[in-house]
Design an enzyme around this catalytic site. Sequence first.
Site, PDB file in Angstrom:
ATOM      1  N   ARG A  29     -31.364  21.972  -1.372  1.00 33.53           N
ATOM      2  CA  ARG A  29     -31.890  21.331  -0.162  1.00 33.53           C
ATOM      3  C   ARG A  29     -31.163  20.003  -0.081  1.00 33.53           C
ATOM      4  O   ARG A  29     -31.198  19.213  -1.024  1.00 33.53           O
ATOM      5  CB  ARG A  29     -33.400  21.135  -0.292  1.00 33.53           C
ATOM      6  N   GLU A  37     -35.238  23.830  12.514  1.00 31.16           N
ATOM      7  CA  GLU A  37     -35.417  25.166  11.947  1.00 31.16           C
ATOM      8  C   GLU A  37     -34.605  26.169  12.767  1.00 31.16           C
ATOM      9  O   GLU A  37     -34.322  25.926  13.943  1.00 31.16           O
ATOM     10  CB  GLU A  37     -36.902  25.557  11.961  1.00 31.16           C
ATOM     11  N   ARG A  71     -35.977  24.653  -4.832  1.00 25.19           N
ATOM     12  CA  ARG A  71     -34.592  24.318  -4.490  1.00 25.19           C
ATOM     13  C   ARG A  71     -34.266  22.990  -5.146  1.00 25.19           C
ATOM     14  O   ARG A  71     -35.141  22.142  -5.300  1.00 25.19           O
ATOM     15  CB  ARG A  71     -34.426  24.194  -2.965  1.00 25.19           C
TER      16      ARG A  71
END
Length: 179
Positions: A29, A37, A71
Amino acid sequence: MQFKATVVKVYDGDAILVQRDTGHQIKLRILAIDAPERRQAYGGQAHAYLQERLLGKEVMVESIETDAYQRWVSRVYLDGLDIGQEMITVGLAWPYFKFFDRLTAAEQSMYRKAHKKAKARRLGLWADGKAVAPWTWRYEQRILRATELQEQSQEELQDDVERERQNASLWSRIKSFFS
């Protein structure tokens, strides 16, 4: 932890999959940015830009921490350029102020300036003046889903009540037939 890796997948405008020369793959990330998104306005553009920019290329990764999705939250550099700052500069991500404490003061300043310039120049998601921050969009989507589920539950409950009524009526007729 710093290491070099090759970008093997781009999930969206702020998340990628890299592979180290050992073959180990790591989901990253990008630190302190939040891109739209994929189902959100400009999400496709942010994904496409990052994919064009990074896919198949070697990057330098500086991992800071892991997030709730396991992540590695990381600074990502391509040829010495901060990819997080670049996404803000081209108008395809917001500075994620919630996580600014992980940036140096100089990085915070650069991200703020890049954001201000992209907005003033109406680049990327700032072009139409209707940009919705991803954290706001995600919140609205959760509310919408909860409302839909609540409405669906109400309809299912009404359907169940009607079925029970019909079953009771049928049972009553069957009992009277055999009485």
